[in-house]
Scaffold this active site. Sequence first.
Site, short mmCIF file in Angstrom:
data_model
loop_
_atom_site.label_atom_id
_atom_site.label_comp_id
_atom_site.label_asym_id
_atom_site.label_seq_id
_atom_site.Cartn_x
_atom_site.Cartn_y
_atom_site.Cartn_z
N GLU A 53 17.53 16.34 31.73
CA GLU A 53 18.87 16.13 32.26
C GLU A 53 19.69 15.45 31.17
OE1 GLU A 53 18.96 13.98 35.97
OE2 GLU A 53 17.23 15.08 36.78
N GLU A 66 11.42 11.96 38.98
CA GLU A 66 11.71 10.56 39.32
C GLU A 66 10.79 10.04 40.41
OE1 GLU A 66 15.96 11.07 39.85
OE2 GLU A 66 16.31 10.16 37.91
#
Length: 965
Positions: free
Chosen positions: A497, A421
């Site tokens: 994820e 991220e």
Amino acid sequence: MDRPFAYWEELFPSRNVLPPRAQSTTDAPHLSLDGEWAFRYSPDGDAPVDFLGDALDGHSGVADWTTLAVPAHWQLNGFGAPIYTNRVYPFPVDPPYVPQENPTGDYRRTFTVPTDWDVERVLLRFDGIDSLGTIWLNGTEVGVVAGSRLRSEFDVTALLRRDQENVLAVRVHQWSSGSYLEDQDMWWLSGIFRSVTLLGRPVGAIEDHFVHADYDAAMGEGTLSVDAVVAGGASARVRVPELGIDVAAGEVARVAVEPWSAERPRLYSGELVSSGETIALRIGFRRVEVVDSELRVNGAPILLRGTNRHDFDPDTGRVISEARMRADIVMMKQFNLNAVRTSHYPPSARFLELCDELGLWVMDECDLETHGFFPVDWFHKLPGNPAEDPRWEGALVDRMQRLVERDKNSPSVIMWSLGNECGTGQNLGAMARWAKLRDPSRLLHYERDWSCQYVDVYSRMYSTHRELDLIGQRQEAPFPDADLDAKRRNMPFLLCEYVHSMGNGPGGLAEYQELFERYPRLAGGFTWEWFDHGLRSHTADGEEYFAYGGDFGEERHDGNFIADGIVFPDGTPSPALHELKKVLQPVSFSFAGGRVSVRNGYDHRDLSHLRFTWELHADGDHVDGGDLAVDDLAAGATVVLDVPAPARGAGEQVLTVRAVLAADTDWAPAGHEVAWGQSVTIPAASAPVAAGTAPHTEDDQIVLGAARFDRRTGGLRSLAGIDVDAPMFDTWRAVIDNDRDFSWEPREARWRQIGLDHPRHTVRAVESADDALTVRGRLGFVGSDLGYATTLRWTASEDAVSLAIEAEPLGDWDVPLPRFGIRMALPERFADVQWYGPGPGEAYSDSRQAARLGRWQRTVDELQTPYLMPQENGNRIDARWLSLSDGERTLRIDAHPHVDFTVRRWRSEDLDAAQHPFDLRPTDRVWLNLDAGQSGLGSGSCGPGVLPAQRLLPATFRYAVTFRF
């Protein structure tokens, strides 16, 4: 950048750090400097540097000094406080500047170099300092450490006093420029939190080594070469006695070997020997590649059944013992996980050694995340965003180098990850190019590179089932660049994820796994995440609980978003982990025509390590059982076997087939259950409904068999002399995190707007007839015209009372219901619960794979699941019957045909209002819900909501229960 930097704000503040090198186990001398250090805490970074001399005596502020263990976090030892944020920086976003209020810890200790050290040089190693540290030895600066979860080494030979005591001093700052690179959805915790070691380097020491251990599956042959850099340019040899290898470093040896895999982690012991040092080698031969858009190891496709793991301990934070690491891996293995992503930084080097030994596929991730730029619009190239700003390139590439160099000899590591991220940018490309040049044997991952320009696998997080289905078919939305789009469609896909495990949930695991197994392109995924990160705390009166964001007075925090793991902080498996184990089981069973199909879902091994058994139960009672002969079934193969014929007799008959370990392993004993399947061979007969008794009136009550009702409202007052709170309609559950307003598909606000949390039932008629008592009414909600037309029909026999429930929706409903059912209460002494149905753990419509049909017993307290933030929990689905007992009397409830139930010592309203488990106080009643159902769980706290088929739509509900005494 309009003001001068403090040194901790430099974009690349590291100074004098030696080039990174591989983790090794060596016979060269070393001295641990872990233990008690002198410690001083300051609220900012400008405290006097007055602690470098041989003694503290005479220095100003000597009374401010105490002791602190190394490794440790100072916030968990009485200095400052933890802070939890998920995707915001806990300081103004003004890179690389950090707050002037910069808590700082000063450390010092003394040590003596052992007199028997025959070494040419001495190095000082720090395995982890959060977030930046300056080091002095005997009053002279050694260097500066940056990169909190990365190893740093310094040559201190010239500064050491070999024949007398040495003074080591370290100043650690909580905030630094590196804090912008380390926004990793975890507690902000500071200090020297990994080990400190003094390393002796003999003449002729091995400076670095790189083990290349390839495997050719077609030939069954391993290729071994070990690059070695030896001080002074001397030579070294590689010896692997088991394989008959004795060659010079750099020379290639080819020999027949058994390959390394997560399922069979075969390691060969060897050594790398120079004139001054011997390094132990643990060699695993394996080849990682992409073939026909499949992720393959050793020539076979693999499916990652993985989880994301932070370093975490509820008492020590990111200070992790070897016992804790081993326990994590053992539990992963026991629960059918085969892979771990080291989110979002490299773990302790010992953790990877244990993965090598016990067997896990590892995605090793760089210590890099800049999530705090997302709320301030990183996609539009905010100035200073490290992924894009060229001034950060050196720091980012350095972090990648230190990851790869330390862990490059670990066979469990099959993939490097650039970080997490961080948006996109040219600096990520620089990291990727360096990594591919240094180590082309492993694949490269980065989720936010949706173009797949820099990487070898296409990765996303929290994709919906629908999106995953399209990706499996290579039908995902195209990328604007046609060449990159074509490249991406030929890559394996993984979910780095998925199924965010916050609070009660996730749901939909089985549907994800079905898609992973259907499409060869899909390489599996990593659940988010392993541990709930609650920190062990105590109330003022000593009651233990686990704290989350906001519990330490943080100005800005993200609440219980830190509690999103499948293992509770105390190491207890959550219901989600049991569900995950069942969904991921590597052996599957299907039943048809009196036969069972057994499929081997392993990637690299047959089933010879398992023993298979069968059991037959009737209404939960054991009838028969034995062993089931399954051949050494090859990976991916299926065999169909005859199973015993159903026994004669009454009751619902259930066949259970189990696969258990045939012998002890390093991670579980013989008999450990790996997989199971069930089939109902003879369905249950419907339980009889009570009938034949007519109601009559006594004073202000209506009597029907053993039941007494309020004459005016028709509300039940007692059953066979047991005082009860009358059954009332219930449409509410204490909202789970996946229902809440921050979720991707928020339900809570609309539910509360309708008033589902405060249903109001109006009785329109109480009708007595020869065969029944009927109560008709309307279920409504304050401020809403939505509702239900309701009918409760009571009948009775001599020893039983039945209740038939019917409810028909009124109005234009636009949202699924949380739950629909009735709630009643019994005296608190009715605390022992038995039931026949799926169990023993809680289950919901989209999270029920782990619940096996049987007869179960639990206390009311044992039926509760202690989520860190209290919420709906403890539902048992599709019960055929249940009973509550006080030790003398038992109330049995038969369902027609099934019912969901919860039993608690508090009401749902109490559960809904609680912020921590200590907020819940038992009442003098046991509250029993008998429900038509609840909506599923989903994973909407960070991901898709409940699948359509598992939502509780506001349809007509009809079901019945019978109370027996």
